[in-house]
Design a protein around this motif. Sequence first.
Motif, short mmCIF file in Angstrom:
data_model
loop_
_atom_site.label_atom_id
_atom_site.label_comp_id
_atom_site.label_asym_id
_atom_site.label_seq_id
_atom_site.Cartn_x
_atom_site.Cartn_y
_atom_site.Cartn_z
N UNK A 50 0.84 -1.19 0.00
CA UNK A 50 0.00 0.00 0.00
C UNK A 50 0.88 1.24 0.00
N UNK A 51 0.37 2.33 -0.59
CA UNK A 51 1.13 3.58 -0.56
C UNK A 51 0.87 4.31 0.77
N UNK A 52 1.38 5.54 0.90
CA UNK A 52 1.25 6.26 2.16
C UNK A 52 -0.20 6.64 2.49
N UNK A 53 -1.09 6.67 1.50
CA UNK A 53 -2.52 6.96 1.74
C UNK A 53 -3.29 5.70 2.12
N UNK A 54 -2.67 4.53 1.95
CA UNK A 54 -3.35 3.28 2.23
C UNK A 54 -3.99 2.67 0.99
N UNK A 55 -3.68 3.25 -0.18
CA UNK A 55 -4.22 2.72 -1.44
C UNK A 55 -3.30 1.59 -1.92
N UNK A 56 -3.86 0.45 -2.28
CA UNK A 56 -3.05 -0.69 -2.73
C UNK A 56 -2.23 -0.37 -3.98
N UNK A 57 -1.00 -0.89 -3.99
CA UNK A 57 -0.14 -0.73 -5.16
C UNK A 57 0.18 -2.07 -5.81
N UNK A 58 0.09 -3.16 -5.02
CA UNK A 58 0.37 -4.49 -5.56
C UNK A 58 -0.69 -5.47 -5.10
N UNK A 59 -0.96 -6.45 -5.95
CA UNK A 59 -1.96 -7.46 -5.60
C UNK A 59 -1.36 -8.49 -4.64
N UNK A 60 -2.13 -9.48 -4.28
CA UNK A 60 -1.69 -10.48 -3.30
C UNK A 60 -0.49 -11.28 -3.80
N UNK A 61 -0.32 -11.38 -5.12
CA UNK A 61 0.82 -12.12 -5.70
C UNK A 61 2.06 -11.26 -5.81
N UNK A 62 1.98 -9.99 -5.42
CA UNK A 62 3.12 -9.09 -5.49
C UNK A 62 3.26 -8.39 -6.82
N UNK A 63 2.29 -8.53 -7.71
CA UNK A 63 2.35 -7.88 -9.01
C UNK A 63 1.74 -6.48 -8.92
N UNK A 64 2.34 -5.54 -9.64
CA UNK A 64 1.85 -4.16 -9.65
C UNK A 64 0.44 -4.15 -10.26
N UNK A 65 -0.45 -3.39 -9.63
CA UNK A 65 -1.83 -3.30 -10.11
C UNK A 65 -1.89 -2.58 -11.45
N UNK A 66 -2.84 -2.98 -12.28
CA UNK A 66 -3.05 -2.31 -13.56
C UNK A 66 -3.51 -0.89 -13.29
N UNK A 67 -3.20 -0.01 -14.24
CA UNK A 67 -3.53 1.40 -14.09
C UNK A 67 -5.03 1.60 -13.87
N UNK A 68 -5.86 0.87 -14.60
CA UNK A 68 -7.32 1.02 -14.47
C UNK A 68 -7.81 0.59 -13.09
#
Length: 88
Positions: A50-68
């Motif tokens: 998660x970033x500093x706001x608490x918004x997820x950046x990576x999924x449970x598998x450790x992959x970066x989330x898609x932009x959408x």
Amino acid sequence: MRKMAEEEKKIEQKRKYAEDQAKKEELMREKARVPPTEMFLAKTEEFSEFDDKGIPTKDANGEVLKKSHRKRLEKEWKNQERLHKKFS
């Protein structure tokens, strides 16, 4: 006689509408209790970082989330922030 029945029906509809609005208001207040910075942190089965706001950046598998997906989560976060400020 018929007018009385119609008036009673209107009164009942207004009462039901007021009850529904009160329930919606209570649900909104309940949802607003959660600060936006904490709303995703409990979802560790879906997200791993998660970033500093608490918004997820990576999924449970450790992959970066898609932009959408990230944009959708940011929108949810902003809505929660507005709701939290409104009822706090």
